[in-house]
Design an enzyme around this catalytic site. Structure first.
Site, PDB file in Angstrom:
ATOM      1  N   ALA A 216      82.684  43.871  24.534  1.00 46.76           N
ATOM      2  CA  ALA A 216      83.948  43.866  25.273  1.00 46.76           C
ATOM      3  C   ALA A 216      84.944  44.935  24.846  1.00 46.76           C
ATOM      4  CB  ALA A 216      84.609  42.486  25.165  1.00 46.76           C
ATOM      5  N   GLY A 217      84.896  45.415  23.608  1.00 55.45           N
ATOM      6  CA  GLY A 217      85.937  46.326  23.152  1.00 55.45           C
ATOM      7  C   GLY A 217      85.952  47.649  23.904  1.00 55.45           C
ATOM      8  N   PRO A 218      87.129  48.209  24.166  1.00 53.95           N
ATOM      9  CA  PRO A 218      88.449  47.748  23.739  1.00 53.95           C
ATOM     10  C   PRO A 218      89.139  46.809  24.719  1.00 53.95           C
ATOM     11  CG  PRO A 218      88.658  49.909  24.685  1.00 53.95           C
ATOM     12  CD  PRO A 218      87.187  49.564  24.749  1.00 53.95           C
ATOM     13  N   GLY A 219      88.500  46.485  25.854  1.00 57.08           N
ATOM     14  CA  GLY A 219      89.053  45.429  26.695  1.00 57.08           C
ATOM     15  C   GLY A 219      89.383  45.787  28.112  1.00 57.08           C
TER      16      GLY A 219
ATOM     17  N   LYS B 261      87.350  46.502  30.790  1.00 54.65           N
ATOM     18  CA  LYS B 261      86.547  45.729  31.733  1.00 54.65           C
ATOM     19  C   LYS B 261      86.811  44.238  31.582  1.00 54.65           C
ATOM     20  CE  LYS B 261      82.910  49.234  32.017  1.00 54.65           C
ATOM     21  NZ  LYS B 261      83.469  50.149  30.989  1.00 54.65           N
TER      22      LYS B 261
ATOM     23  N   GLU C 257      83.020  40.908  20.844  1.00 57.99           N
ATOM     24  CA  GLU C 257      83.203  42.228  20.232  1.00 57.99           C
ATOM     25  C   GLU C 257      82.911  42.122  18.744  1.00 57.99           C
ATOM     26  OE1 GLU C 257      83.461  45.782  19.047  1.00 57.99           O
ATOM     27  OE2 GLU C 257      83.572  45.393  21.200  1.00 57.99           O
TER      28      GLU C 257
ATOM     29  N   ASP D  92      78.524  39.672  16.742  1.00 55.61           N
ATOM     30  CA  ASP D  92      77.560  40.627  17.264  1.00 55.61           C
ATOM     31  C   ASP D  92      76.916  40.031  18.507  1.00 55.61           C
ATOM     32  OD1 ASP D  92      75.129  42.140  17.690  1.00 55.61           O
ATOM     33  OD2 ASP D  92      75.332  42.903  15.639  1.00 55.61           O
TER      34      ASP D  92
ATOM     35  N   ASP E  59      78.026  46.162  28.695  1.00 52.67           N
ATOM     36  CA  ASP E  59      78.582  47.521  28.703  1.00 52.67           C
ATOM     37  C   ASP E  59      78.203  48.157  27.383  1.00 52.67           C
ATOM     38  OD1 ASP E  59      80.062  49.822  29.050  1.00 52.67           O
ATOM     39  OD2 ASP E  59      81.982  48.864  28.614  1.00 52.67           O
TER      40      ASP E  59
ATOM     41  N   CYS F 242      78.208  54.566  29.988  1.00 54.36           N
ATOM     42  CA  CYS F 242      78.963  55.749  30.403  1.00 54.36           C
ATOM     43  C   CYS F 242      78.171  56.982  29.998  1.00 54.36           C
ATOM     44  CB  CYS F 242      80.351  55.751  29.784  1.00 54.36           C
ATOM     45  SG  CYS F 242      81.407  57.062  30.439  1.00 54.36           S
TER      46      CYS F 242
END
Length: 539
Positions: A353-356, A358, A377, A401, A422, A475
């Protein structure tokens, strides 16, 4: 807990304010041809220099103390003997740009983190801040080509030049070749800079920079780049300042189309716009566009394009109605929610999830649909960012994790209806936003990353209930991080999964989505980061 899930990488473009200064007012040097930012010596005496042919005195670089360099005129304060006025100090925008570039190369810093802090500390705003930002990011983007040119002009490998002077020469060469700053102003101001960071090399720097002024950028490329018909990858790498292995990976992902690869490289070297995400249920994108003086996005129903300024300072961002997020990131998160699903639909998971960014969008969508998101995260500081980004939304942040699905009671197997993976990646899809990354990443980074990607995707598939959906996102367009990772994880996971055609999950009319079932977005096709999306259904 198992080993680290993500490398310690910079907060991505979704972080409010992360690229605020890069997208400020258009620099003055793009508006007019004068040397508003530091040509303080128009009509003044230029320093005498050795001819370019006599650059061998610089062979001792670092200890290149010519007789002229020993005189007072080469001291930071200038030569005050005989009443001669002191030379001007380096102007602040150039000084800030130099310090940011030096921090990137010396300390492995990230420009999107150090530059805004430097601008705030120095009190630079408006055109001065825009100029410093343009110099910083432009120099970092073009470092490969600039280094080749400096090497030729200096008569020795750029790596043999003392790092402070090397960075100053890069900054000066960028001004000479890529801005409207007059050449004599770029040379003069850079030599002033060298005087303060490497005073023994001022004559050397002066001669190198004057040699660089002898050709424009195209002429330097024509001289130094291999012929395109003989070595197309090598030619494009030098012409558009990307490592050859990255150019090769882009060309492979684009089916070997060198023309399209060229367009992508050109786009990578442009300043990217700032995209806002209007959080559904909290902000209307049309109203937000009016509020911030921007325009609604081309594809994402939540996107707003900013004309410039500092997005982190916008009331809509500070009060949580919107956040900074590339439109491509919005599209891939929304695609997971748009995919049809049979059965319950209340338990969603963001496994990395980081940094948040999405998580913020998914949390807002979950609130509108009566669902709840679990955001995982592994890095503690990034978990705190996720908590900040999702404040007030139906989101539970879990600091662990993501690969612990099934062994962590907070992450049971076959439990979640929709799962976003992600995955950490090379970030080759966001090089226009993180210019230093193209020079830091190496092919050797791929094996550990792709192993981690497969492990995370397998964990995400375990977390999904039968009939549930998993969106795998990176990405990066590198085929090893995209198609290879997805197909290998699906093959090895131990249960049946089906690929869902992702193209109908994106807005109708989007061009260039390929043959499916996966989707690769591109800066030159869609104006987004190069996001990859695969959607899988657990059978």
């Amino acid at each position: 807990m198992t080993g680290p899930q993500r490398p310690d990488r910079p907060v991505e473009g979704e972080r409010p304010g992360g690229y605020a200064r890069e997208h400020g007012d258009r620099p003055a040097f793009e508006r007019r041809g004068d040397d508003r930012f530091g040509d303080r010596e128009r009509g003044a005496r230029q320093r005498s220099d050795r001819p370019a042919a006599d650059r061998r005195a610089g062979d001792r670089f670092g200890g290149d103390r010519e007789r002229g360099d020993r005189r007072g005129g080469d001291r930071p304060g200038g030569d005050r003997r005989g009443g001669r006025p002191a030379r001007p100090a380096v102007d602040l925008p150039r000084q800030i740009a130099y310090e940011a570039i030096a921090a990137v190369h010396r300390d492995d810093a990230y420009a999107n983190l150090v530059l805004p802090a430097m601008l705030r500390e120095a009190g630079l705003t408006g055109r001065d801040a825009a100029f410093a930002t343009e110099l910083t990011y432009g120099t970092l983007r073009h470092t490969g080509t600039l280094d080749a040119i400096v090497t030729d002009a200096a008569g020795r490998d750029v790596q043999r030049i003392d790092p402070p002077v090397r960075d100053a020469l890069r900054l000066g060469a960028y001004q000479i070749l890529h801005t409207r700053v007059p050449a004599h102003a770029a040379v003069s101001s850079t030599v002033d800079l060298v005087r303060s960071v490497g005073p023994g090399a001022t004559g050397f720097a002066n001669a190198v920079l004057r040699e660089i002024t002898s050709r424009d950028s195209d002429a330097w490329v024509a001289k130094l780049a291999p012929a395109q018909e003989i070595d197309p990858i090598g030619h494009l790498a030098l012409a558009y300042s990307h490592p050859q292995w990255i150019v090769r990976s882009f060309a492979e992902a684009l089916g070997g189309d060198m023309g399209e690869t060229t367009r992508l490289l050109i786009e990578d070297n442009e300043r990217p716009p700032v995209h806002l995400c209007a959080r559904p249920g909290l902000a209307d994108p049309v109203a937000l566009a009016d509020e911030v003086g921007g325009a609604p996005g081309a594809f994402s129903p939540y996107a707003v394009y900013l004309p410039g300024g500092a997005p982190g300072d916008l009331p809509a961002v500070t009060d949580g109605r919107a956040h900074v997020q590339d439109e491509g990131s919005q599209l891939v998160a929304d695609a997971l929610v748009a995919a049809p699903l049979d059965g319950p639909d209340g338990r969603w998971l963001d496994l990395c999830a980081g940094p948040g960014g999405k998580s913020g969008l998914l949390g807002a969508l979950a609130a509108a649909r009566g669902a709840r998101l679990t955001a995982v995260e592994v890095a503690e500081h990034r978990a705190r960012l996720v908590a900040q980004a999702t404040r007030g939304l139906p989101v539970t942040v879990v600091h662990t994790d993501g690969r612990t699905v099934g062994s962590d009671p907070k992450l049971p197997e076959e439990h979640f209806d929709r799962v976003l993976v992600d995955a950490p990646c090379t970030g080759l899809g966001a090089l226009r936003r993180r210019p230093e990354s193209r020079w830091r990443r190496q092919p050797s980074d791929l094996p550990p990353l792709t192993r981690l990607q497969r492990e995370l995707l397998t964990a995400g598939l375990r977390a999904a209930r039968p009939g549930g959906l998993v969106a795998y996102v990176t990405c990066s367009p590198h085929v090893v991080e995209t198609h290879v990772t997805v197909t290998e994880a699906a093959r090895r996971c131990g249960f049946d999964v089906d690929f869902v055609d992702a193209r109908p999950l994106l807005p109708a009319g989007m061009p260039g989505l390929g043959d499916g079932p996966t989707v690769q977005l591109w800066p030159h096709r869609h104006g987004t980061d190069a996001m990859f999306l695969a959607v899988l259904r657990r059978v």
